[in-house]
Design a protein around this motif. Structure first.
Motif, PDB file in Angstrom:
ATOM      1  N   CYS A 387       0.855  -1.255   0.101  1.00  0.00           N
ATOM      2  CA  CYS A 387       0.043  -0.155  -0.068  1.00  0.00           C
ATOM      3  C   CYS A 387       0.835   1.354  -0.047  1.00  0.00           C
ATOM      4  CB  CYS A 387      -0.820   0.092   1.243  1.00  0.00           C
ATOM      5  SG  CYS A 387      -2.033  -1.206   1.050  1.00  0.00           S
ATOM      6  N   SER A 388       2.036   1.157   0.580  1.00  0.00           N
ATOM      7  CA  SER A 388       2.872   2.296   0.939  1.00  0.00           C
ATOM      8  C   SER A 388       3.621   2.556  -0.619  1.00  0.00           C
ATOM      9  CB  SER A 388       3.860   2.190   1.779  1.00  0.00           C
ATOM     10  OG  SER A 388       3.749   1.968   2.962  1.00  0.00           O
ATOM     11  N   VAL A 389       3.818   1.653  -1.148  1.00  0.00           N
ATOM     12  CA  VAL A 389       4.667   1.712  -2.445  1.00  0.00           C
ATOM     13  C   VAL A 389       3.463   2.149  -3.505  1.00  0.00           C
ATOM     14  CG1 VAL A 389       5.571   0.514  -4.486  1.00  0.00           C
ATOM     15  CG2 VAL A 389       6.177  -0.047  -2.208  1.00  0.00           C
ATOM     16  N   LEU A 390       2.459   1.571  -3.472  1.00  0.00           N
ATOM     17  CA  LEU A 390       1.075   2.111  -4.437  1.00  0.00           C
ATOM     18  C   LEU A 390       0.730   3.227  -4.345  1.00  0.00           C
ATOM     19  CD1 LEU A 390      -1.317  -0.951  -4.436  1.00  0.00           C
ATOM     20  CD2 LEU A 390       0.047  -0.028  -6.391  1.00  0.00           C
ATOM     21  N   ALA A 391       0.566   3.998  -3.040  1.00  0.00           N
ATOM     22  CA  ALA A 391       0.216   5.255  -2.734  1.00  0.00           C
ATOM     23  C   ALA A 391       1.377   6.525  -3.296  1.00  0.00           C
ATOM     24  CB  ALA A 391       0.142   5.569  -1.323  1.00  0.00           C
ATOM     25  N   ILE A 392       2.651   5.902  -2.904  1.00  0.00           N
ATOM     26  CA  ILE A 392       3.694   6.785  -3.392  1.00  0.00           C
ATOM     27  C   ILE A 392       3.855   6.819  -5.077  1.00  0.00           C
ATOM     28  CG2 ILE A 392       6.068   7.065  -3.531  1.00  0.00           C
ATOM     29  CD1 ILE A 392       6.342   6.110  -0.783  1.00  0.00           C
ATOM     30  N   LEU A 393       3.599   5.776  -5.655  1.00  0.00           N
ATOM     31  CA  LEU A 393       3.855   5.757  -6.989  1.00  0.00           C
ATOM     32  C   LEU A 393       2.497   6.433  -7.878  1.00  0.00           C
ATOM     33  CD1 LEU A 393       4.935   2.097  -7.937  1.00  0.00           C
ATOM     34  CD2 LEU A 393       6.239   4.338  -8.100  1.00  0.00           C
ATOM     35  N   LEU A 394       1.392   6.293  -7.294  1.00  0.00           N
ATOM     36  CA  LEU A 394       0.091   6.881  -7.813  1.00  0.00           C
ATOM     37  C   LEU A 394       0.335   8.497  -7.372  1.00  0.00           C
ATOM     38  CD1 LEU A 394      -2.630   4.449  -6.580  1.00  0.00           C
ATOM     39  CD2 LEU A 394      -1.736   4.960  -9.258  1.00  0.00           C
ATOM     40  N   ASN A 395       0.775   8.904  -6.505  1.00  0.00           N
ATOM     41  CA  ASN A 395       0.913  10.329  -6.224  1.00  0.00           C
ATOM     42  C   ASN A 395       1.798  10.781  -7.132  1.00  0.00           C
ATOM     43  OD1 ASN A 395       0.458  12.678  -4.359  1.00  0.00           O
ATOM     44  ND2 ASN A 395       2.496  12.349  -4.007  1.00  0.00           N
ATOM     45  N   TRP A 396       2.910  10.326  -7.431  1.00  0.00           N
ATOM     46  CA  TRP A 396       3.834  10.587  -8.515  1.00  0.00           C
ATOM     47  C   TRP A 396       3.361  10.582  -9.802  1.00  0.00           C
ATOM     48  CZ3 TRP A 396       7.962   7.262 -10.768  1.00  0.00           C
ATOM     49  CH2 TRP A 396       9.052   8.300 -11.500  1.00  0.00           C
ATOM     50  N   ILE A 397       2.693   9.553 -10.247  1.00  0.00           N
ATOM     51  CA  ILE A 397       2.588   9.439 -11.748  1.00  0.00           C
ATOM     52  C   ILE A 397       1.223  10.299 -11.872  1.00  0.00           C
ATOM     53  CG2 ILE A 397       1.687   7.835 -13.444  1.00  0.00           C
ATOM     54  CD1 ILE A 397       3.435   5.708 -11.845  1.00  0.00           C
TER      55      ILE A 397
END
Length: 413
Positions: A387-397
């Protein structure tokens, strides 16, 4: 001499406030409570070493790692899990370097509330079934304790914790978990659900059982993202204690030093076989009530915790607490963690009508609660880490966009 005695008493009080939460994590995850006491004590001393003993903070067991520890232990075993926890400590060093290089603003930009909020919610919600099963006396799909007895014990522990949290005053308001455990334990003993034989057989003094970490990079990669939430929590904790004492600890000794000190504590916990440590809001509350801002009292609290780790009968007493007692408290505790995540979104006024924010929160909650797994060969990412990785990637992309304006008054539908 009198001054030292007063500081020692104040330190004992701090440990009393932190004690319930400190030993709760190992009791829930199957770790040794003695290692939580030893890790918290030595971790606090390491923290003071890094910060020049300028910050009145005591480091205790982190709730953020409960679900990951349970999953990792079942998947890779305890020694590999300990290596993963040791590796998680390095995430604090990454944040410390980032803060030293770019300031706190860089961390806030990388991890805004829309990222942190839902991840914190998952920390609590992902283990909701564990809490319910323990409250019902179930373990491994089997009814270990009679259902009616288990539910009664869980209800008593939960009710006591709620009553103390809401109606107690002064220092007692800071120990709802400890109160719930004590009352639940007393009731369980009258119901004949406590095995006093193991306590009688335990030695008065015993060397804590150390766990030697086993190198496992899959476990390490699984645990690294988990450290993001408690690292951010640490920043909030340092700012909170600074607000209480009227001192800006983010400047002196510096947030990079406090993060590094906490990271050392997490690494140590992994090396000895205890749960990772973090700052405690209960301790901040105790400091606010007592108005004792001297960091020396945290040194005394740490020393008392280390001494308690070597009392064999005391640790046998902790391990004799019936499962439903802990389950009842967990029902409130894990829900509270999820509520803190929701509070993060509300206080930061995260607009969930904005498509980007809605996507991040929705994906994180669904994947986290649904226990989605990402498997790449022998490497598995699940739960808080994923979830941490997904949240960071989505916020970045995802591109930022204005929120949906809605239908203004008088507008045609």
């Amino acid at each position: 001499m009198i001054q030292h005695l007063k500081q020692a008493v104040a330190g004992a009080q701090i440990l009393f406030v932190a004690f319930g939460a400190l030993v709760l994590v190992p009791l829930l995850t199957g770790l040794n409570p003695a290692m939580a006491l030893l890790g918290g004590g030595i971790g606090t001393l390491l923290f003071q070493l890094c910060t020049g003993r300028k910050v009145p903070i005591f480091l205790g067991s982190s709730f953020a790692f409960i679900a990951p520890i349970i999953y990792a232990t079942q998947t890779w075993g305890l020694p590999s899990t300990m290596f993963g926890l040791f590796a998680a400590g390095f995430m604090y060093f990454v944040f410390a370097a980032l803060v030293r290089w770019r300031g706190v603003g860089a961390v806030n930009k990388l991890l805004p509330p829309v990222v942190i909020g839902p991840v914190i919610m998952i920390i609590g919600l992902s283990v909701a079934t564990v809490a319910s099963n323990m409250a019902m006396g179930r373990a491994g799909g089997e009814q270990v304790i009679p259902y009616a007895d288990a539910l009664l014990l869980a209800a008593v522990s939960l009710a006591t914790t709620i009553v103390v949290a809401i109606f107690a005053r002064g220092i007692f308001r800071l120990v709802p978990i400890l109160s719930g455990v004590i009352v639940g334990y007393v009731v369980a003993s009258f119901m004949g659900l406590v095995d006093f034989g193991k306590i009688a057989d335990a030695p008065w003094f015993a060397m804590p059982h150390f766990i030697t970490p086993e190198v496992n990079w899959a476990a390490a990669l699984f645990m690294l993202p988990v450290a993001i939430a408690p690292a951010i929590e640490h920043i909030g904790g340092v700012m909170a204690i600074g607000g209480v004492t009227g001192t800006d600890y983010t400047k002196t000794p510096g947030l990079h030093r406090t993060l590094a000190g906490d990271g050392l504590g997490v690494c140590l916990a992994g090396l000895i076989g205890g749960p990772p440590v973090t700052t405690y809001a209960e301790v901040t509350g105790a400091v606010m009530i007592t108005r004792n801002f001297n960091p020396v009292i945290m040194t005394w609290a740490a020393l008392f915790a280390i001494v308690l780790a070597f009392f064999g009968k005391f640790n046998a007493l902790l391990q004799s607490i019936p499962m439903p007692v802990m389950g009842g408290i967990m029902v409130l505790l894990f829900g509270t963690i999820a509520s803190i995540g929701l509070k993060t979104l509300i206080e930061s006024k995260v607009d969930l009508m904005a498509p980007k924010n809605l996507v991040i929160v929705s994906v994180v909650l669904t994947c986290g609660i649904g226990a989605l797994e990402l498997k790449l060969g022998s490497f598995t990412l699940v739960g808080v880490g994923l979830c941490s990785v997904l949240a960071i990637l989505l916020n970045w992309i995802l591109p930022s966009a204005k929120s949906h304006e809605g239908i203004s008054e008088g507008q045609d539908v």
